[in-house]
Design a protein around this motif. Sequence first.
Motif, PDB file in Angstrom:
ATOM      1  N   LEU A 186      34.665  47.184  42.901  1.00  0.00           N
ATOM      2  CA  LEU A 186      35.410  48.431  42.738  1.00  0.00           C
ATOM      3  C   LEU A 186      36.673  48.217  41.910  1.00  0.00           C
ATOM      4  N   GLY A 187      37.455  47.211  42.268  1.00  0.00           N
ATOM      5  CA  GLY A 187      38.691  46.958  41.544  1.00  0.00           C
ATOM      6  C   GLY A 187      38.455  46.640  40.081  1.00  0.00           C
ATOM      7  N   SER A 188      37.392  45.910  39.796  1.00  0.00           N
ATOM      8  CA  SER A 188      37.096  45.539  38.408  1.00  0.00           C
ATOM      9  C   SER A 188      36.580  46.731  37.603  1.00  0.00           C
ATOM     10  N   VAL A 189      35.682  47.498  38.195  1.00  0.00           N
ATOM     11  CA  VAL A 189      35.088  48.629  37.475  1.00  0.00           C
ATOM     12  C   VAL A 189      36.091  49.763  37.285  1.00  0.00           C
ATOM     13  N   LEU A 190      36.927  50.007  38.286  1.00  0.00           N
ATOM     14  CA  LEU A 190      37.878  51.121  38.192  1.00  0.00           C
ATOM     15  C   LEU A 190      38.939  50.915  37.115  1.00  0.00           C
ATOM     16  N   ILE A 191      39.088  49.699  36.619  1.00  0.00           N
ATOM     17  CA  ILE A 191      39.943  49.484  35.452  1.00  0.00           C
ATOM     18  C   ILE A 191      39.469  50.347  34.295  1.00  0.00           C
ATOM     19  N   GLY A 192      38.157  50.486  34.181  1.00  0.00           N
ATOM     20  CA  GLY A 192      37.587  51.299  33.116  1.00  0.00           C
ATOM     21  C   GLY A 192      37.936  52.765  33.217  1.00  0.00           C
ATOM     22  N   PHE A 193      38.488  53.183  34.344  1.00  0.00           N
ATOM     23  CA  PHE A 193      38.926  54.573  34.526  1.00  0.00           C
ATOM     24  C   PHE A 193      40.452  54.696  34.538  1.00  0.00           C
ATOM     25  N   PHE A 194      41.144  53.746  35.168  1.00  0.00           N
ATOM     26  CA  PHE A 194      42.564  53.906  35.463  1.00  0.00           C
ATOM     27  C   PHE A 194      43.506  53.097  34.575  1.00  0.00           C
ATOM     28  N   ALA A 195      43.000  52.276  33.661  1.00  0.00           N
ATOM     29  CA  ALA A 195      43.889  51.506  32.786  1.00  0.00           C
ATOM     30  C   ALA A 195      44.704  52.457  31.915  1.00  0.00           C
ATOM     31  N   ALA A 207      43.997  38.847  38.223  1.00  0.00           N
ATOM     32  CA  ALA A 207      44.217  37.726  39.151  1.00  0.00           C
ATOM     33  C   ALA A 207      42.974  37.310  39.925  1.00  0.00           C
ATOM     34  N   GLY A 208      41.787  37.830  39.582  1.00  0.00           N
ATOM     35  CA  GLY A 208      40.619  37.259  40.240  1.00  0.00           C
ATOM     36  C   GLY A 208      39.595  38.200  40.840  1.00  0.00           C
ATOM     37  N   GLY A 209      39.491  39.437  40.393  1.00  0.00           N
ATOM     38  CA  GLY A 209      38.460  40.327  40.930  1.00  0.00           C
ATOM     39  C   GLY A 209      37.064  39.793  40.692  1.00  0.00           C
ATOM     40  N   THR A 210      36.828  39.242  39.497  1.00  0.00           N
ATOM     41  CA  THR A 210      35.528  38.655  39.193  1.00  0.00           C
ATOM     42  C   THR A 210      35.484  37.184  39.588  1.00  0.00           C
ATOM     43  N   PHE A 257      36.421  36.385  28.644  1.00  0.00           N
ATOM     44  CA  PHE A 257      37.769  36.462  28.068  1.00  0.00           C
ATOM     45  C   PHE A 257      37.707  37.012  26.651  1.00  0.00           C
ATOM     46  N   GLU A 258      36.768  36.502  25.864  1.00  0.00           N
ATOM     47  CA  GLU A 258      36.652  36.936  24.475  1.00  0.00           C
ATOM     48  C   GLU A 258      36.097  38.354  24.365  1.00  0.00           C
ATOM     49  N   LEU A 259      35.278  38.748  25.324  1.00  0.00           N
ATOM     50  CA  LEU A 259      34.741  40.111  25.328  1.00  0.00           C
ATOM     51  C   LEU A 259      35.828  41.143  25.589  1.00  0.00           C
ATOM     52  N   GLY A 260      36.872  40.734  26.280  1.00  0.00           N
ATOM     53  CA  GLY A 260      37.955  41.659  26.613  1.00  0.00           C
ATOM     54  C   GLY A 260      37.897  42.167  28.036  1.00  0.00           C
ATOM     55  N   VAL A 261      37.165  41.454  28.909  1.00  0.00           N
ATOM     56  CA  VAL A 261      37.127  41.829  30.327  1.00  0.00           C
ATOM     57  C   VAL A 261      38.518  41.606  30.925  1.00  0.00           C
ATOM     58  N   ILE A 262      39.033  42.625  31.597  1.00  0.00           N
ATOM     59  CA  ILE A 262      40.344  42.511  32.247  1.00  0.00           C
ATOM     60  C   ILE A 262      40.159  42.050  33.687  1.00  0.00           C
ATOM     61  N   ASP A 263      40.786  40.956  34.023  1.00  0.00           N
ATOM     62  CA  ASP A 263      40.811  40.463  35.400  1.00  0.00           C
ATOM     63  C   ASP A 263      42.150  39.789  35.606  1.00  0.00           C
ATOM     64  N   ALA A 316      30.028  44.514  32.277  1.00  0.00           N
ATOM     65  CA  ALA A 316      29.405  43.276  31.799  1.00  0.00           C
ATOM     66  C   ALA A 316      29.973  42.073  32.534  1.00  0.00           C
ATOM     67  N   GLY A 317      31.289  42.042  32.715  1.00  0.00           N
ATOM     68  CA  GLY A 317      31.908  40.935  33.436  1.00  0.00           C
ATOM     69  C   GLY A 317      31.465  40.872  34.880  1.00  0.00           C
ATOM     70  N   VAL A 318      31.434  42.032  35.538  1.00  0.00           N
ATOM     71  CA  VAL A 318      30.994  42.099  36.935  1.00  0.00           C
ATOM     72  C   VAL A 318      29.557  41.623  37.064  1.00  0.00           C
ATOM     73  N   GLY A 319      28.681  42.140  36.218  1.00  0.00           N
ATOM     74  CA  GLY A 319      27.259  41.798  36.308  1.00  0.00           C
ATOM     75  C   GLY A 319      26.990  40.333  36.042  1.00  0.00           C
ATOM     76  N   GLY A 320      27.667  39.774  35.035  1.00  0.00           N
ATOM     77  CA  GLY A 320      27.443  38.376  34.692  1.00  0.00           C
ATOM     78  C   GLY A 320      27.868  37.426  35.797  1.00  0.00           C
ATOM     79  N   VAL A 321      29.065  37.647  36.338  1.00  0.00           N
ATOM     80  CA  VAL A 321      29.567  36.775  37.404  1.00  0.00           C
ATOM     81  C   VAL A 321      28.743  36.933  38.671  1.00  0.00           C
ATOM     82  N   LEU A 322      28.430  38.180  39.036  1.00  0.00           N
ATOM     83  CA  LEU A 322      27.672  38.437  40.262  1.00  0.00           C
ATOM     84  C   LEU A 322      26.307  37.757  40.216  1.00  0.00           C
ATOM     85  N   ALA A 323      25.582  37.952  39.119  1.00  0.00           N
ATOM     86  CA  ALA A 323      24.230  37.395  39.027  1.00  0.00           C
ATOM     87  C   ALA A 323      24.256  35.875  39.044  1.00  0.00           C
TER      88      ALA A 323
END
Length: 446
Positions: free
Chosen positions: A337-346, A175-178, A167-173, A371-378
């Motif tokens: 995909l939904g989380s990463v594509l924010i970095g392209f389509f926001a 409603a729950g992609g991560t 949240f503090e890093l600024g990861v956009i989610d 960063a958000g995707v990797g942290g949650v996934l791992a």
Amino acid sequence: MAAAITLAADTPALSSADTGFMLICSALVMLMTPGLAFFYGGMVRVKSTLNMLMMSFISLGIVTILWVLYGFSVAFGTDKGSLIGWDGDFVGLSGIGLTQLWDGYTIPVYVFAVFQLMFAVITPALISGALADRVKFTAWAAFIALWVTLVYFPVAHWVWGAGGWAFELGVIDFAGGTAVHINAGAAALGVILVIGKRVGFKKDPMRPHSLPWTMLGAGLLWFGWFGFNAGSWLGNGDGVGALMFVNTQVATAAAMLAWLAYEKVRHGAVTSLGAASGAVAGLVAITPSGGSCSPLGAIAIGAIAGVLCAMAVGLKYKFGYDDSLDVVGVHLVGGILGSVLIGFFATGGGQSTAKGLFYGGGLDQLWKQLAGVGGVLAYSLVVSAILAFALDKTIGMRVSEDDEVAGIDQAEHAETAYDFSGAGGGIAARSAVPAPVAQDSQKVDA
């Protein structure tokens, strides 16, 4: 100087409209768990139908109680080290005032708590689709309790709790992609790597027993997802929730069409299972991204997810992991995909001013999303695998091979989904009718 003065008029007041809207959204999200049960239940063989339904329904019981006791406090209490929250007033929901508002919003804390509860309920239920046919029900119930405690509640704080590191890093989610889909998909992968494959995987046909059930479940999920997504803005004052509502419909439609187009090119036919799966893939992908992209961006995100998730479901045969109902292929891949594509389509004109690469924002938001995707996934993958290993070595995670082959419904629940003995004709019905009693020895001999 005047700007620093907080006026009484600036303090949010309880809104009956927002409160009513959020209660309806909470009910819609609750409906998604039975919808998921039908979606999954239709995809398994007859002998596993009830077990699949129960693996979703039991989450409604277990997670609800744990959420009230301590889950809400861990997820949304005062931050502790950017990893968990804690607030004594939230324990047992005992210190919350009847009209106490969620900070900065116009809805009561109780309403926010019950809305977030429904997210907590469906997330472990999503995992169950990867484990069809082979897991002890008591072990699954224990896994749910441990998993939400050690994984979901902390991850929800990371992503949505004030002070959480993502949240503090600024990861956009939105409603729950991560927090929901990557979390559940990674957990599913971790568990199936520990418990192994179904008997007959890649050898025996394991076709869905009721595609109408699956289509019904997909429809209920699609319907409930409007509450899941649009409700996550917690109000209707600025149009962002409306944007999310539109993008949910648009991306889902695009994903369904893209999945079917891939099927037609790849396999020469379009299937009802493909339509249902494609719709869910689109819903998953737009969940984190729909508040930050335009409807045209939603079409692109949905179409990309439809094709790539359709391709991903076949990876289990290539790499040999038995993801029974494609939780990894749809929820993990779709969530990424939904989380990463924010970095392209926001666009910078929705939920925040953050812009993606295609809108002049450079790579700043993209690396945050990664960063958000990797942290949650791992985290979810590793902890879920450890939990499954510990349960397997103690109470055992899998039913016996004989029970799996004969049918997990009868072994675990002493029930079957269908009883044909008294319905219609056929051998089963006739065999249930007692034979006439012979009147004399000649008839018996005959």
